[in-house]
Design a protein around this motif. Structure first.
Motif, PDB file in Angstrom:
ATOM      1  N   GLN A   1       0.845  -1.198   0.000  1.00 20.47           N
ATOM      2  CA  GLN A   1       0.000   0.000   0.000  1.00 20.47           C
ATOM      3  C   GLN A   1       0.875   1.240   0.000  1.00 20.47           C
ATOM      4  OE1 GLN A   1      -2.620   0.386   3.359  1.00 20.47           O
ATOM      5  NE2 GLN A   1      -3.497   2.325   2.666  1.00 20.47           N
TER       6      GLN A   1
ATOM      7  N   ASN B   1      -3.353   7.443  -3.073  1.00 22.52           N
ATOM      8  CA  ASN B   1      -3.457   6.147  -2.406  1.00 22.52           C
ATOM      9  C   ASN B   1      -3.501   5.068  -3.473  1.00 22.52           C
ATOM     10  OD1 ASN B   1      -3.754   4.139  -0.552  1.00 22.52           O
ATOM     11  ND2 ASN B   1      -5.878   4.607  -0.031  1.00 22.52           N
TER      12      ASN B   1
ATOM     13  N   SER C   1      -2.436   0.606  -4.289  1.00 20.96           N
ATOM     14  CA  SER C   1      -1.964  -0.672  -3.753  1.00 20.96           C
ATOM     15  C   SER C   1      -1.816  -1.682  -4.886  1.00 20.96           C
ATOM     16  CB  SER C   1      -2.913  -1.213  -2.679  1.00 20.96           C
ATOM     17  OG  SER C   1      -4.202  -1.475  -3.234  1.00 20.96           O
TER      18      SER C   1
END
Length: 384
Positions: free
Chosen positions: A260, A271, A273
């Motif tokens: 992540q 953000n 991942s």
């Protein structure tokens, strides 16, 4: 609680109903306050930049008081001619006003992510009942705010309203929260990970905005969470190293690892991942100790596996790829598995070698340096 309006007025409304904000009356267009745009002092001298292309400026500072600071409005109706050196000083002042202010160099310990044009409630972690607030160190934030006790509500979060919000008891700093706008940016990060062997250690790198700061966290193969790791940065390229202590090189990987990434770019939150298995990212180091000996009409080549490759060799086998160059410049490949030596019948000028895990089929290792056959023979004769 009353809220100040008038277009989108910027300022703080307290419980007493007093508006405190950055309102200016000017003949020139309203210019932003330094706190309005994190990363900039302000843009008030853009007018001067345009006017400096002429031989005169359509206003003066007036007859009293110092020049306004960056971010103040300009009420300057008097004509003024400036010689060329003075124009250059004006440009220098513009550059100084545009210099970055308190750019993030590390991940803030406390932050809050809000949606664009949504309301965000910031809480001051204190027992004090009455506090005052600043945005990016400015007591007059360029944001529409409602303060009540230990909470501050940012109305209609936009990019100018993002930044560092601090609460104070007089001159004592109580708490700080970095407020950013959420972003769905995932394209262009190009995250890639690489392991040298099956020891559970690997390194990941990705691209991002040069002004960004990132941190990364690994969800291990046993499902446990690792610690946040700050990412190193260099010209928009970011990287971090990880180790999965629960990884067993002799067992089959049943669950992928999850990486992540969190980052701040100016006033936006990033953000992202990815999921992967160690076996899919292994790229061995080059084989080492490549030696070349001429034995009659043949060349005898020997080498050793990479020092980082795990043992035993019977379990962690390697497929080797030898490449040799003939006198006419033609390059020929030869593959060897389960051995660390071979013979060449042809007359080669130079050779090099790389390797690969033959069972997981990951990427080939980088090539070793070229070994010149004649130079290798001369070294061997001198050694004798």
């Amino acid at each position: 609680m009353q809220q100040g309006h008038g277009g989108k007025g910027r300022g703080v409304t307290s419980a007493a109903g007093h508006m405190r904000g950055s309102f200016h009356i000017a003949l020139l267009p309203l210019l932003p306050d330094p706190a309005a745009v994190p990363g900039l002092r302000a843009l008030p001298l853009l007018v001067l930049l345009a006017a400096s292309q002429l031989s005169w400026l359509p206003f003066s500072w007036g007859t009293a008081g110092p020049p306004p600071r960056c971010g103040a409005a300009l009420l300057l109706p008097l004509p003024l001619r400036l010689p060329f050196p003075s124009q250059m000083l004006v440009l220098v002042g513009l550059v100084l006003c545009l210099a970055p202010a308190d750019a993030l160099t590390a991940f803030p310990p406390k932050f809050q992510v809000g949606k664009l044009n949504g309301d965000v409630v910031v809480k001051c972690n204190t027992s004090e009942q009455q506090v005052t607030w600043t945005q990016n160190g400015e007591p007059e934030p360029m944001a529409e705010l409602v303060a009540e006790g230990q909470t501050l509500t940012i109305l209609g979060l936009d990019l100018p309203a993002a930044g560092n919000y601090s609460c104070w008891a007089g001159t004592v700093l109580l708490d700080t929260t970095y407020v950013v706008v959420s972003s769905t940016r995932e394209e262009g990060m190009n995250v890639s990970c690489q392991a040298e062997s099956y020891r559970g250690s690997f390194r990941c790198s990705w691209t991002g905005p040069r002004s960004a700061v990132f941190r990364a966290r690994l969800t291990r193969s046993d499902g446990s969470l690792g610690e946040w790791v700050p990412a190193a940065s260099r010209r928009g390229r970011f990287s971090a190293s990880f180790t999965d202590p629960s990884f067993c090189p002799f067992a089959e990987e049943l669950h992928p690892l999850q990486l992540q990434l969190e980052g701040f770019s100016d006033t936006s939150y990033l953000n992202f991942s990815i999921h992967f298995f160690i076996r899919d990212i292994v790229r061995p180091d080059p084989p080492q100790e490549l030696t070349v000996q001429r034995r009659g009409e043949q060349l005898h080549l020997a080498w050793a596996p990479p020092a980082s490759w795990p043992l035993p060799k019977s379990y962690f086998a390697l497929l080797y790829r030898l490449q040799y160059e003939l006198p006419n410049g033609t390059q020929v490949d030869k593959y060897v598995e389960g051995a660390e030596e071979t013979q060449l019948q042809e007359h080669a000028r130079r050779v090099r070698i790389s390797c690969q895990d033959p069972y997981a089929n990951p990427a080939w290792s980088p090539w070793s340096a070229w070994q010149d056959v004649d130079a290798a023979q001369q070294r061997q004769l001198r050694a004798r």
